[in-house]
Write a protein that holds these residues in place. Structure first.
Motif, short mmCIF file in Angstrom:
data_model
loop_
_atom_site.label_atom_id
_atom_site.label_comp_id
_atom_site.label_asym_id
_atom_site.label_seq_id
_atom_site.Cartn_x
_atom_site.Cartn_y
_atom_site.Cartn_z
N LYS A 65 0.83 -1.21 0.00
CA LYS A 65 0.00 0.00 0.00
C LYS A 65 0.86 1.25 0.00
O LYS A 65 1.97 1.26 0.54
CB LYS A 65 -0.92 -0.03 1.23
N SER A 66 0.32 2.32 -0.59
CA SER A 66 1.08 3.57 -0.68
C SER A 66 0.75 4.55 0.42
O SER A 66 1.52 5.49 0.67
CB SER A 66 0.83 4.23 -2.05
N LEU A 67 -0.38 4.36 1.11
CA LEU A 67 -0.78 5.27 2.18
C LEU A 67 -1.09 4.55 3.49
O LEU A 67 -0.65 4.96 4.55
CB LEU A 67 -2.01 6.08 1.75
N THR A 68 -1.88 3.51 3.40
CA THR A 68 -2.38 2.82 4.58
C THR A 68 -1.29 1.97 5.23
O THR A 68 -0.44 1.41 4.54
CB THR A 68 -3.57 1.93 4.20
N THR A 69 -1.32 1.86 6.54
CA THR A 69 -0.38 1.01 7.26
C THR A 69 -1.13 -0.16 7.91
O THR A 69 -2.31 -0.02 8.25
CB THR A 69 0.35 1.80 8.36
N PRO A 70 -0.45 -1.33 8.08
CA PRO A 70 0.90 -1.61 7.60
C PRO A 70 0.96 -1.59 6.08
O PRO A 70 0.01 -2.00 5.41
CB PRO A 70 1.20 -3.00 8.17
N SER A 71 2.08 -1.10 5.56
CA SER A 71 2.17 -0.87 4.12
C SER A 71 2.33 -2.16 3.31
O SER A 71 1.97 -2.19 2.14
CB SER A 71 3.33 0.08 3.82
N VAL A 72 2.88 -3.21 3.93
CA VAL A 72 3.05 -4.49 3.23
C VAL A 72 2.39 -5.59 4.07
O VAL A 72 2.74 -5.77 5.24
CB VAL A 72 4.54 -4.83 3.00
N VAL A 73 1.43 -6.28 3.46
CA VAL A 73 0.76 -7.38 4.14
C VAL A 73 0.75 -8.58 3.20
O VAL A 73 0.33 -8.47 2.05
CB VAL A 73 -0.69 -7.02 4.54
N GLU A 74 1.20 -9.72 3.70
CA GLU A 74 1.24 -10.95 2.91
C GLU A 74 0.70 -12.10 3.76
O GLU A 74 1.10 -12.25 4.91
CB GLU A 74 2.66 -11.25 2.45
N VAL A 75 -0.20 -12.89 3.18
CA VAL A 75 -0.81 -14.01 3.90
C VAL A 75 -0.78 -15.23 2.99
O VAL A 75 -1.01 -15.14 1.78
CB VAL A 75 -2.27 -13.69 4.31
N THR A 76 -0.51 -16.39 3.59
CA THR A 76 -0.49 -17.65 2.87
C THR A 76 -1.78 -18.43 3.12
O THR A 76 -2.27 -18.48 4.24
CB THR A 76 0.71 -18.50 3.32
N MET A 77 -2.31 -19.02 2.05
CA MET A 77 -3.52 -19.84 2.14
C MET A 77 -3.19 -21.28 1.73
O MET A 77 -3.19 -21.61 0.54
CB MET A 77 -4.62 -19.27 1.23
N PRO A 78 -2.86 -22.15 2.69
CA PRO A 78 -2.55 -23.55 2.36
C PRO A 78 -3.81 -24.33 2.02
O PRO A 78 -4.92 -23.95 2.41
CB PRO A 78 -1.90 -24.07 3.64
N TYR A 79 -3.63 -25.42 1.29
CA TYR A 79 -4.76 -26.28 0.93
C TYR A 79 -4.33 -27.73 0.99
O TYR A 79 -3.12 -28.04 0.95
CB TYR A 79 -5.29 -25.92 -0.46
N SER A 80 -5.29 -28.64 1.05
CA SER A 80 -4.99 -30.07 1.17
C SER A 80 -5.37 -30.86 -0.07
O SER A 80 -5.08 -32.06 -0.16
CB SER A 80 -5.73 -30.65 2.39
N GLN A 81 -6.02 -30.25 -1.05
CA GLN A 81 -6.43 -30.96 -2.25
C GLN A 81 -5.22 -31.34 -3.12
O GLN A 81 -4.20 -30.65 -3.11
CB GLN A 81 -7.39 -30.10 -3.10
N GLY A 82 -5.35 -32.42 -3.86
CA GLY A 82 -4.33 -32.77 -4.84
C GLY A 82 -4.27 -31.71 -5.92
O GLY A 82 -5.32 -31.20 -6.34
N ASP A 83 -3.06 -31.37 -6.39
CA ASP A 83 -2.94 -30.24 -7.29
C ASP A 83 -2.13 -30.53 -8.55
O ASP A 83 -1.53 -29.62 -9.14
CB ASP A 83 -2.35 -29.04 -6.55
N ILE A 84 -2.10 -31.79 -8.98
CA ILE A 84 -1.30 -32.12 -10.17
C ILE A 84 -2.14 -32.17 -11.44
O ILE A 84 -1.60 -32.27 -12.54
CB ILE A 84 -0.56 -33.46 -9.98
N THR A 85 -3.46 -32.09 -11.31
CA THR A 85 -4.34 -32.16 -12.48
C THR A 85 -4.72 -30.75 -12.91
O THR A 85 -5.16 -29.94 -12.10
CB THR A 85 -5.63 -32.94 -12.15
N PRO A 86 -4.57 -30.43 -14.21
CA PRO A 86 -4.96 -29.09 -14.68
C PRO A 86 -6.45 -28.86 -14.51
O PRO A 86 -7.24 -29.82 -14.46
CB PRO A 86 -4.58 -29.11 -16.17
N PRO A 87 -6.89 -27.61 -14.40
CA PRO A 87 -8.32 -27.34 -14.26
C PRO A 87 -9.09 -27.79 -15.50
O PRO A 87 -8.59 -27.69 -16.62
CB PRO A 87 -8.38 -25.82 -14.08
N ALA A 88 -10.29 -28.29 -15.27
CA ALA A 88 -11.14 -28.71 -16.39
C ALA A 88 -11.58 -27.50 -17.21
O ALA A 88 -11.74 -27.58 -18.42
CB ALA A 88 -12.34 -29.48 -15.88
N SER A 89 -11.79 -26.39 -16.53
CA SER A 89 -12.18 -25.14 -17.18
C SER A 89 -11.19 -24.08 -16.75
O SER A 89 -11.27 -23.55 -15.64
CB SER A 89 -13.61 -24.75 -16.80
#
Length: 268
Positions: free
Chosen positions: A206-230
């Protein structure tokens, strides 16, 4: 000896700087051409019967997406959606989307006889993989949003919420917050698929609001080796408006987007 230490320090700084630069996705579109490039983007009809004001255009070297949508007056339940959007031409090649956003205006009015909230929203979204069945219902989506709901009364009236979430088969999960930004504030947004660690990362600088840098991780448990159908990834400004027989509900947002950067295993 001191000279060697200085040289070693400069070399270390150079390595750190190079590594940081290597993580910056290359520019996909800065809209300097003055038009939406059909080689990079796919368009779809925008703003139907209840989206009275709508825009998808390049203006002043940035993309402008805007919508003002109204709820229907035939019922006091449900929500009417309208959107202005742009889809990436080669979505399967993209793991990371980074862009600069400035919401220049937003407004909304709820309905006294409908409990649903009115909310304008900017959204970066995409289908990234399939959980394994190959059925489109098992496609896994990730989202990064900037919005303001009429039932969110704690921030100042000029503030918007920044957040991320995921979905599969219509079920939403991993809802995370990245604080707020102000209307008119420039913010750099990043949605990144961290394949190695089976997670998505959402980030706001962010250029004005604080905290200026916010990063969050969203883990998942699904298998992820198959490309999306759509397969799709895109940008959207949308209005979610409760239907209302007792008044005219609406939601509106006007947003500027520029310096869109993407990266992935085989970005074209």
């Amino acid at each position: 000896m001191k000279k060697l230490m200085v040289l070693g320090f400069l070399f270390l700084v150079s390595l750190v700087y190079s590594a940081a630069m290597a993580q910056v996705p290359p520019v996909y579109d800065d809209f300097a051409a003055g038009y939406i490039d059909p080689a990079k983007w796919i368009v779809a009809p925008i703003c139907g019967f209840t989206g009275y004001d709508c825009a998808r255009e390049v203006r002043g070297d940035h993309l402008r997406l805007a919508v003002r949508g109204y709820g229907t007056t035939a019922a006091d339940n449900g929500v009417t959606f309208e959107g202005s959007n742009l889809w990436f031409r080669n979505p399967g090649a993209i793991d990371t989307i980074r862009l600069r956003l400035k919401v220049t205006a937003f407004s909304s009015a709820n309905c006294a006889t409908n409990s649903e909230a009115a909310h304008p929203q900017f959204l970066v979204s995409g289908s990234f993989f399939n959980a394994g069945s190959g059925n489109p219902n098992d496609d896994v989506f990730a989202y990064l949003m900037v919005e303001r709901r009429t039932d969110d009364v704690s921030p100042p009236p000029t503030s918007l919420r920044v957040g991320g979430f995921m979905s599969i088969n219509g079920a939403f999960f991993n809802n995370v917050g990245l604080g707020t930004v102000e209307v008119g504030e420039a913010v750099q947004l990043t949605l990144r698929w961290d394949r190695t660690n089976h997670a998505f990362v959402v980030r706001a600088v962010k250029s004005l609001t604080t905290p200026s840098v916010v990063e969050v991780t969203m883990p998942y448990s699904q298998g992820d080796i198959t490309p999306p159908a759509s397969s799709f990834k895109g940008l959207q400004v949308g209005s979610f408006v409760p239907n209302c027989t007792t008044g005219q509900s609406f939601a509106a947002m006007d947003a500027n987007i520029d310096n869109v950067r993407v990266s992935g295993p085989s970005v074209q």
